[in-house]
Design a protein around this motif. Structure first.
Motif, PDB file in Angstrom:
ATOM      1  N   ARG A   1       0.998  -1.082   0.143  1.00  0.00           N
ATOM      2  CA  ARG A   1       0.329  -0.031  -0.014  1.00  0.00           C
ATOM      3  C   ARG A   1       1.253   0.956  -0.718  1.00  0.00           C
ATOM      4  NH1 ARG A   1      -4.793   1.812   4.322  1.00  0.00           N
ATOM      5  NH2 ARG A   1      -3.907   3.995   3.756  1.00  0.00           N
ATOM      6  N   LEU A   2       1.707   1.575   0.778  1.00  0.00           N
ATOM      7  CA  LEU A   2       2.875   2.429   0.852  1.00  0.00           C
ATOM      8  C   LEU A   2       3.645   3.032  -0.163  1.00  0.00           C
ATOM      9  CD1 LEU A   2       4.276   2.575   4.228  1.00  0.00           C
ATOM     10  CD2 LEU A   2       2.713   4.432   3.685  1.00  0.00           C
ATOM     11  N   GLN A   3       4.416   1.424  -0.981  1.00  0.00           N
ATOM     12  CA  GLN A   3       4.121   1.881  -2.319  1.00  0.00           C
ATOM     13  C   GLN A   3       3.787   2.164  -3.414  1.00  0.00           C
ATOM     14  OE1 GLN A   3       6.344  -2.222  -2.000  1.00  0.00           O
ATOM     15  NE2 GLN A   3       8.063  -1.563  -1.098  1.00  0.00           N
ATOM     16  N   ARG A   4       3.225   1.651  -3.293  1.00  0.00           N
ATOM     17  CA  ARG A   4       1.415   2.092  -4.265  1.00  0.00           C
ATOM     18  C   ARG A   4       1.542   3.348  -3.990  1.00  0.00           C
ATOM     19  NH1 ARG A   4      -0.894  -3.277  -3.906  1.00  0.00           N
ATOM     20  NH2 ARG A   4      -0.039  -4.603  -5.663  1.00  0.00           N
ATOM     21  N   SER A   5       1.280   3.664  -2.892  1.00  0.00           N
ATOM     22  CA  SER A   5       0.890   5.386  -2.445  1.00  0.00           C
ATOM     23  C   SER A   5       2.088   6.316  -2.862  1.00  0.00           C
ATOM     24  CB  SER A   5       0.504   5.906  -1.642  1.00  0.00           C
ATOM     25  OG  SER A   5       0.365   6.725  -1.017  1.00  0.00           O
ATOM     26  N   ALA A   6       3.191   5.460  -2.536  1.00  0.00           N
ATOM     27  CA  ALA A   6       4.404   6.970  -3.061  1.00  0.00           C
ATOM     28  C   ALA A   6       5.052   6.790  -4.381  1.00  0.00           C
ATOM     29  CB  ALA A   6       5.496   6.304  -2.431  1.00  0.00           C
ATOM     30  N   PHE A   7       4.263   5.432  -5.321  1.00  0.00           N
ATOM     31  CA  PHE A   7       4.346   5.357  -6.317  1.00  0.00           C
ATOM     32  C   PHE A   7       3.803   6.828  -7.691  1.00  0.00           C
ATOM     33  CE2 PHE A   7       4.737   3.095 -10.648  1.00  0.00           C
ATOM     34  CZ  PHE A   7       5.789   3.237 -10.897  1.00  0.00           C
ATOM     35  N   ARG A   8       2.530   6.228  -7.099  1.00  0.00           N
ATOM     36  CA  ARG A   8       1.584   7.052  -7.652  1.00  0.00           C
ATOM     37  C   ARG A   8       2.121   8.224  -7.784  1.00  0.00           C
ATOM     38  NH1 ARG A   8      -2.892   2.498  -5.478  1.00  0.00           N
ATOM     39  NH2 ARG A   8      -2.763   1.655  -6.790  1.00  0.00           N
TER      40      ARG A   8
ATOM     41  N   ARG B   1       9.918  -0.186 -13.881  1.00  0.00           N
ATOM     42  CA  ARG B   1      10.762  -1.649 -13.321  1.00  0.00           C
ATOM     43  C   ARG B   1       9.798  -1.821 -12.207  1.00  0.00           C
ATOM     44  NH1 ARG B   1      16.171  -2.833 -11.199  1.00  0.00           N
ATOM     45  NH2 ARG B   1      15.432  -5.193 -10.509  1.00  0.00           N
ATOM     46  N   ILE B   2       8.841  -0.490 -11.655  1.00  0.00           N
ATOM     47  CA  ILE B   2       8.358  -0.535 -10.583  1.00  0.00           C
ATOM     48  C   ILE B   2       7.028  -1.464 -10.813  1.00  0.00           C
ATOM     49  CG2 ILE B   2       8.025   0.932  -8.651  1.00  0.00           C
ATOM     50  CD1 ILE B   2      10.689   2.136  -8.822  1.00  0.00           C
ATOM     51  N   ALA B   3       6.948  -0.415 -12.029  1.00  0.00           N
ATOM     52  CA  ALA B   3       5.408   0.136 -12.608  1.00  0.00           C
ATOM     53  C   ALA B   3       4.692  -1.737 -12.497  1.00  0.00           C
ATOM     54  CB  ALA B   3       5.017   0.259 -13.350  1.00  0.00           C
ATOM     55  N   LYS B   4       5.571  -2.214 -13.066  1.00  0.00           N
ATOM     56  CA  LYS B   4       6.085  -3.799 -13.324  1.00  0.00           C
ATOM     57  C   LYS B   4       5.276  -4.542 -11.974  1.00  0.00           C
ATOM     58  CE  LYS B   4       7.576  -6.942 -16.489  1.00  0.00           C
ATOM     59  NZ  LYS B   4       8.469  -7.336 -17.519  1.00  0.00           N
ATOM     60  N   LEU B   5       6.228  -4.067 -11.348  1.00  0.00           N
ATOM     61  CA  LEU B   5       6.337  -5.445  -9.802  1.00  0.00           C
ATOM     62  C   LEU B   5       5.242  -4.844  -8.970  1.00  0.00           C
ATOM     63  CD1 LEU B   5       8.135  -6.884  -7.793  1.00  0.00           C
ATOM     64  CD2 LEU B   5       8.142  -4.599  -7.013  1.00  0.00           C
ATOM     65  N   LEU B   6       4.882  -3.180  -9.291  1.00  0.00           N
ATOM     66  CA  LEU B   6       4.231  -3.087  -7.829  1.00  0.00           C
ATOM     67  C   LEU B   6       2.453  -3.358  -8.974  1.00  0.00           C
ATOM     68  CD1 LEU B   6       5.427   0.099  -6.155  1.00  0.00           C
ATOM     69  CD2 LEU B   6       4.948  -1.614  -5.838  1.00  0.00           C
ATOM     70  N   LYS B   7       2.203  -3.823 -10.177  1.00  0.00           N
ATOM     71  CA  LYS B   7       1.014  -3.662 -11.070  1.00  0.00           C
ATOM     72  C   LYS B   7       0.043  -2.645 -10.777  1.00  0.00           C
ATOM     73  CE  LYS B   7       0.852  -8.684 -10.289  1.00  0.00           C
ATOM     74  NZ  LYS B   7       1.268  -8.665  -9.439  1.00  0.00           N
ATOM     75  N   VAL B   8       1.347  -1.337 -10.780  1.00  0.00           N
ATOM     76  CA  VAL B   8       0.007   0.162 -11.002  1.00  0.00           C
ATOM     77  C   VAL B   8       0.490   0.266 -12.582  1.00  0.00           C
ATOM     78  CG1 VAL B   8       0.519   2.555  -9.987  1.00  0.00           C
ATOM     79  CG2 VAL B   8       0.759   0.013  -8.494  1.00  0.00           C
ATOM     80  N   GLY B   9      -0.626   0.917 -13.001  1.00  0.00           N
ATOM     81  CA  GLY B   9      -1.088   0.959 -14.764  1.00  0.00           C
ATOM     82  C   GLY B   9       0.592   2.380 -14.683  1.00  0.00           C
ATOM     83  N   LEU B  10       1.101   2.790 -15.512  1.00  0.00           N
ATOM     84  CA  LEU B  10       2.124   4.223 -16.042  1.00  0.00           C
ATOM     85  C   LEU B  10       1.418   5.543 -15.905  1.00  0.00           C
ATOM     86  CD1 LEU B  10       5.330   2.828 -17.701  1.00  0.00           C
ATOM     87  CD2 LEU B  10       5.399   4.241 -15.109  1.00  0.00           C
ATOM     88  N   LYS B  11       0.040   5.487 -15.936  1.00  0.00           N
ATOM     89  CA  LYS B  11      -0.522   6.570 -16.373  1.00  0.00           C
ATOM     90  C   LYS B  11      -2.063   6.087 -15.500  1.00  0.00           C
ATOM     91  CE  LYS B  11      -0.442   7.954 -20.665  1.00  0.00           C
ATOM     92  NZ  LYS B  11      -0.123   9.113 -21.807  1.00  0.00           N
ATOM     93  N   GLN B  12      -1.357   6.568 -14.052  1.00  0.00           N
ATOM     94  CA  GLN B  12      -2.537   6.276 -12.892  1.00  0.00           C
ATOM     95  C   GLN B  12      -3.603   7.426 -13.252  1.00  0.00           C
ATOM     96  OE1 GLN B  12      -2.951   8.341 -10.321  1.00  0.00           O
ATOM     97  NE2 GLN B  12      -1.845  10.218 -11.010  1.00  0.00           N
TER      98      GLN B  12
END
Lengths: 649, 211
Positions: free
Chosen positions: B82-89, B112-123
């Protein structure tokens, strides 16, 4: 064993004390009236220097001999400029006069000093018990306070070291120099003193850690980088009694084994900088600082370092960075400054109020200090109480006093018959507590539990006319601007929080916004690097928790319950109350939005109105005809007469 | 040597190693942007390398924790993610996503991080906030792209290391923070012509050599 420990009082200090006593006796023996004027920054801002000049001129004109004694701030902001006149020959006790304007000063010289009439209608009270004038001690603003740190503020001249010494100053240092440093640390540990900068870390423990640090070269820093909006305790202390802080600093250095100390004070406090610098020089001249203090083998120097005004530099690692000449950015802890601080040396960083608590603890003992306050938070707390209270100012109370007592008894409650809505405690890192929490005792743990925090002691009281969303927005705007930009959560997260709050206050909030505010705030709180980021969402989190209905009103109904958010509020004139022929509101409107109706009452053109609220201020209290309403569509439509439309063209 | 358990895998590393280094050395990838092995102290500014340590209430940044014997670590708990995705977004909300025209495409740390966290680059969760200046061209041989930069500070560190005195630095503050060149008086004296350290170290292609 410390070779300096001696049973006999220090001879050099005895000499200094004698001189201080002699000066005091000479001042007191003088039969001329004494005029004490408070000239700290707050007093000066209210015109104390003009008042002082008026006294000097009037004394000159009337050919009266009197002694003007400039003192610091007594903490009663509502009464500034404050003057105490001690005219023994008149038969009256020393009298406390509030709001002494230059005119009032001249009048007092003429009537009181010349003719012996103290003009009782201008008196707040006597500063001593007597049979003629009620004493100020009968007011709860005075008698419910417990002054430990601020005891001498407003009574002594901060620019005269002898004033402090004659009042018992530096006797704690003299006592300390005859004892073993470890004993001092034990005494402070036993007193239970917790750091007054906000976090409440046990001071004695911090000193002990620093004393036991391997590096022999140690540094003490007095943190006076006070930056919370509406908080000014540290400034007042430095301006009103700098020597008590310096004495605490020297004692700390002796206990910890340091020879070097810094006072880190922001350059926006020019008077504090000037007074502290002067105080250091005076202490050096008397041998209370510098080489071989009071003839012992203990050396210690204090320097003043001026901060450049970044709020984040109050955070200890950022403070150290800024002294070393780097960008004021917090660093990861550990290492803690007590292990590796300024220039890599073990460093004790204590708040101004913490250091000023040291001399009284040493003088009267740990047991005495423990009796004040609560079990886990001994001692007193100093708050700067501002906002919607009758008697704002600095208040020093024992820990454990309830918020209700502080706001309603000591500070006189909410003015203008308004209702209490919330109190914001702990500045931008703190939280807003609603009326249900008024019984909360003020101490480190209870406030944190309630969702606020002690912080450095800023307290803003808000009445029913405040919008809690707007308050959260205000504090976020502050922290967002003061973020150093280092870590992701604080740099970008607070910006998003602020943008969402901005949107809500102009009526463009979306249903999902409240959810976003909550989760993002939680993430910023757990993910940020330093205390600023970790606490920045607190105003949002507490207002969401306690005032969710206000957020919902903004988002769902486009309504601001506090009638503060301009876009969501309209001003209109109640025709029942408006008086025919009165033009007060017309004249003050900056955009000519107020017009005269066909029956010579007034109306507001909602399209032109910029919602500045000037008309509301201008409308005479007898009519009180300007009203606010939210959402703005609810404002009754008053047609502008045709000829008025023509004329305005 | 210290033995610890990361995601049920036993690893052995030197005493005094940070948890992040220990994981990376053992091919356990933990998202990170500001970490450089040769740095004496971790900057801990990107807030990506969270992990959960048994016995600790909240996730902690692995770059600031030293390994201890028998430490039990998880890199993918819900709280960590959750924290990683939040920071990444948050980082993506200030990142101009235009991979096709970016020199870092395919070697970009964010991809690379987007792939690992499964967060689309276009959040889409957060509003996109870009800076007004798309390219800062004030440096004689480098271009800087504020809307690509993640402010990890690696460029400043390597510049300092390479040249004794950094030519670039952080400027402005808070949300407006950027990496900036502080025009040395004599432009011919700057070492940037021959040095390419900052361009090479940048994980997101925010600094490029002028064509």
């Amino acid at each position: 064993m410390n070779p300096d420990i001696k049973e006999k009082p220090n001879q050099i200090f005895s000499g200094i004390l004698e001189e201080a006593q002699r000066r005091k006796n000479e001042f007191e023996a003088d039969s001329a009236p004494k005029i004490h004027i408070g000239v700290a920054t707050c007093g000066i801002a209210s015109g104390a220097l003009e008042t002082k000049k008026a006294f000097e001129e009037a004394l000159d004109e009337q050919n009266i001999k009197a002694r003007i004694h400039t003192v610091g701030c007594i903490g009663h902001c509502y009464a500034e400029p404050v003057v105490v006149i001690d005219y023994q020959e008149s038969g009256f006790p020393p009298i406390f006069y509030p709001e002494v304007t230059p005119g009032k000063a001249k009048m007092l010289v003429k009537f009181f000093l010349k003719e012996g009439d103290p003009r009782l209608e201008h008196v707040l009270g006597a500063t001593q018990e007597n049979e003629m004038i009620p004493s100020v001690m009968e007011f709860s603003r005075f008698n419910q306070e417990k002054r430990v740190v601020m005891e001498k503020c407003g009574h002594i001249d901060p620019e005269d070291i002898y004033d402090y010494i004659a009042d018992g100053g530096y006797t704690a240092l003299e006592k300390v120099l005859r004892r073993d440093p470890v004993e001092i640390i034990t005494e402070i540990q036993e007193s239970g003193l917790r750091g007054r900068g906000g976090a409440g870390f046990p001071t004695g423990k911090k000193w002990d850690l620093a004393r036991n640090a391997k590096d022999k070269d140690k540094i003490i820093i007095c943190n006076a980088d006070e930056g919370d909006p509406g908080a000014y305790m540290d400034r007042t202390l430095l301006e009103s009694n700098p020597h008590q802080v310096l004495e605490g600093l020297v004692i700390c250095a002796y206990a910890v084994g340091a020879e070097k100390a810094l006072v880190y004070v922001r350059s926006e406090y020019p008077l504090a900088v000037k007074i502290v610098t002067k105080a250091i020089l005076q202490a050096k001249e008397l041998g209370l600082l510098g080489k071989e203090i009071l003839g012992t083998s203990f050396n210690m120097d204090i320097e003043v370092f001026q901060g450049s005004g970044a709020f984040v530099c109050g955070e200890e690692t950022a403070l150290i960075q800024s002294i070393e000449g780097y960008r004021g950015m917090p660093q990861n802890r550990p290492p803690y400054p007590v292990h590796k601080g300024l220039w890599g040396k073990p460093t004790v960083i204590n708040n101004v109020k913490t250091l000023a608590s040291i001399p009284p603890i040493i003088k009267k003992g740990a047991a005495w200090y423990r009796e004040i306050g609560t079990e886990n938070s001994p001692g007193t707390a100093i708050f700067s109480i501002v906002g919607n209270v009758t008697h704002p100012g600095l208040v020093e109370i024992p820990m454990g006093v309830s918020l209700k007592t502080l706001i309603f008894d000591i500070c006189g409650g909410i003015p203008n018959k308004k209702k209490f809505k919330a109190v914001q405690i702990g500045g931008p890192s703190g939280g807003c507590l609603p009326a249900e929490f008024l019984d909360t005792p003020i101490d480190f743990d209870s406030l944190t539990e309630a969702g606020a925090m002690m912080g450095s002691g800023g307290m803003v009281v808000m009445d029913e006319d405040n919008c809690m969303v707007d308050v959260a927005r205000y504090f976020l705007d502050f922290t967002q601007k003061e973020s150093c930009g280092k870590c992701t959560f604080c740099r970008i997260g607070t910006k998003h929080l602020l943008n969402i709050l901005d949107r809500i206050t102009i009526g463009e909030g979306k249903p999902d916004d409240l959810n976003m505010l909550q989760t993002l705030s939680e993430d910023i709180k757990s993910g940020s690097l330093c205390g600023l980021g970790k606490t920045a969402p607190n105003p949002v989190l507490t207002s969401l928790r306690y005032f969710l209905d206000e957020y919902e009103a903004h988002v769902n109904e486009k309504r601001c319950p506090g009638m503060t958010c301009r876009k969501l509020t309209a001003f209109y004139i109640d025709l029942e109350k408006c008086a025919r022929g009165c033009d007060a509101c017309v004249g003050c409107c900056p955009v000519d939005a107020v017009f005269t109706t066909s029956n010579r009452k007034k109306g507001i053109d909602q399209i032109l109105c910029v919602k500045c609220g000037e008309c509301m201020v201008a409308c005479p209290p007898d009519y009180d005809a300007v009203m606010t309403v939210s959402p703005p569509e609810l404002a009754p439509v008053i047609e502008r007469p045709k000829e008025a439309v023509e004329k305005s063209k | 040597m210290v033995k610890l358990l990361v995601d049920d895998k036993e690893i052995e590393v030197k005493k005094g190693t940070t948890l992040l280094k220990a994981c990376l050395e053992n091919e356990i990838y933990i998202p990170n942007l500001c970490y450089l092995e040769e740095m004496e102290e971790s900057v801990a500014s990107c807030r990506m390398c969270f992990i959960a340590i048994e016995g600790e209430e909240k996730p902690v940044t692995s770059c600031t924790v030293k390994v201890t014997d028998n430490m039990i670590v998880r890199t993918d708990t819900p709280a960590v993610r959750r924290l990683q995705r939040s920071a990444f977004r948050l980082l993506l909300s200030t990142h101009h996503v235009d991979c096709r025209n970016c020199p870092a495409n395919k070697r970009c740390e964010l991809q690379r991080i987007a792939k690992l966290l499964k967060v689309g680059l276009k959040q889409k969760k957060l509003e996109q906030i870009l800076k007004d200046t798309a390219i800062d061209e004030s440096h004689p041989c480098l271009d800087y792209f504020p809307n690509r930069c993640v402010l990890c500070g690696k460029c400043i560190y390597v510049c300092q290391k390479q040249n004794g005195k950094a030519v670039i630095t952080f400027a402005k503050r808070g949300f407006d923070t950027v990496v900036s060149f502080y025009g040395a008086g004599d432009l011919s004296a700057i070492p940037c012509g021959a040095c390419n350290s900052c361009v090479e170290i940048c994980p997101v292609g925010a600094i490029t050599k002028k064509a």
